[in-house]
Motif scaffolding. Structure first.
Motif, mmCIF file in Angstrom:
data_model
loop_
_atom_site.group_PDB
_atom_site.id
_atom_site.type_symbol
_atom_site.label_atom_id
_atom_site.label_comp_id
_atom_site.label_asym_id
_atom_site.label_seq_id
_atom_site.Cartn_x
_atom_site.Cartn_y
_atom_site.Cartn_z
ATOM 1 N N GLN A 92 -26.544 -6.958 -84.343
ATOM 2 C CA GLN A 92 -27.529 -6.977 -83.260
ATOM 3 C C GLN A 92 -27.987 -5.544 -82.986
ATOM 4 O OE1 GLN A 92 -25.685 -8.772 -79.866
ATOM 5 N NE2 GLN A 92 -25.217 -10.677 -80.957
ATOM 6 N N LYS A 93 -29.135 -5.398 -82.330
ATOM 7 C CA LYS A 93 -29.666 -4.063 -82.062
ATOM 8 C C LYS A 93 -29.156 -3.512 -80.733
ATOM 9 C CE LYS A 93 -33.622 -4.408 -84.969
ATOM 10 N NZ LYS A 93 -34.652 -3.550 -85.435
ATOM 11 N N ASP A 94 -27.883 -3.606 -80.521
ATOM 12 C CA ASP A 94 -27.237 -3.076 -79.323
ATOM 13 C C ASP A 94 -26.349 -1.912 -79.762
ATOM 14 O OD1 ASP A 94 -25.895 -2.521 -77.000
ATOM 15 O OD2 ASP A 94 -25.170 -4.560 -76.670
ATOM 16 N N GLN A 95 -26.818 -0.683 -79.517
ATOM 17 C CA GLN A 95 -26.088 0.481 -80.003
ATOM 18 C C GLN A 95 -24.744 0.650 -79.312
ATOM 19 O OE1 GLN A 95 -28.567 3.961 -79.964
ATOM 20 N NE2 GLN A 95 -29.604 3.319 -81.837
ATOM 21 N N LEU A 96 -24.659 0.316 -78.054
ATOM 22 C CA LEU A 96 -23.374 0.413 -77.354
ATOM 23 C C LEU A 96 -22.361 -0.542 -77.981
ATOM 24 C CD1 LEU A 96 -21.577 1.496 -75.120
ATOM 25 C CD2 LEU A 96 -22.516 -0.261 -73.612
ATOM 26 N N LEU A 97 -22.797 -1.746 -78.274
ATOM 27 C CA LEU A 97 -21.904 -2.724 -78.886
ATOM 28 C C LEU A 97 -21.459 -2.258 -80.271
ATOM 29 C CD1 LEU A 97 -20.526 -5.473 -78.650
ATOM 30 C CD2 LEU A 97 -22.580 -6.501 -79.636
#
Length: 172
Positions: A92-97
């Motif tokens: 997914q495009k969630d950098q924190l994740l």
């Protein structure tokens, strides 16, 4: 006593004459203690090629530590029951994740998971994720990880965030 400094590759210096100076000082101390006999002969200047060989191994030591941490994270992922879900969530495009998942996987080990290890971890799984992006995501989202002497460590809030993402819910 005169010393001569010679600049080598990659910013290193070779100082000629310092070995003789140190040996003479050690000999003077031993002589004062009554433990030395004759004076040491001055040594010839070291060969330039030998000094260059000594300077080269330094970057390799850092690479070995990074590879070890990466190996620890990959082996912990293989033994994790949520392996497929973790990899799917990292796409997914969630950098924190993406930054938290390697910390989540390696939370029970003493591996030093840096942004470089995070980047290499995702490269192994076909996801392009640059090391500066990983560091920036952790730096901007305070409270999800903390810096310790052993590198970044995931906090309970970070664990909740990852587990909420695995469950398909929006994390707070």
């Amino acid at each position: 006593m005169a010393f001569k400094a010679q600049q080598l590759k990659k910013g290193f210096f070779d100082i000629h004459g310092i070995e003789d100076f140190v040996e003479r000082k050690v000999h003077e101390v031993l002589k004062a203690l009554g433990l030395a006999g004759k004076t040491p002969a001055p040594k010839a200047a070291p060969v330039k090629k030998a000094a260059v060989k000594k300077a080269a191994p330094a970057p390799k030591a850092v690479k070995v530590e990074t590879d070890d941490a990466l190996a620890v994270v990959l082996s912990a992922l293989d033994s994790n029951s949520k392996k497929a879900a973790l990899i799917k969530a990292g796409k997914q495009k969630d950098q924190l994740l993406r930054s938290l998942i390697p910390l989540y996987i390696a939370r029970s080990s003493n591996a030093e998971v840096s942004s470089g290890v995070t980047s290499k971890f995702w490269a192994k799984h076909g996801v392009k994720y640059a090391a500066p992006n990983a560091a920036k995501a952790l730096r901007e989202h305070t409270g999800y990880s903390k810096r310790t002497k052993n590198g970044n460590q995931i906090t309970p809030n970070g664990v909740k965030y990852v587990e909420a993402a695995l469950a398909g819910k929006k994390a707070a």
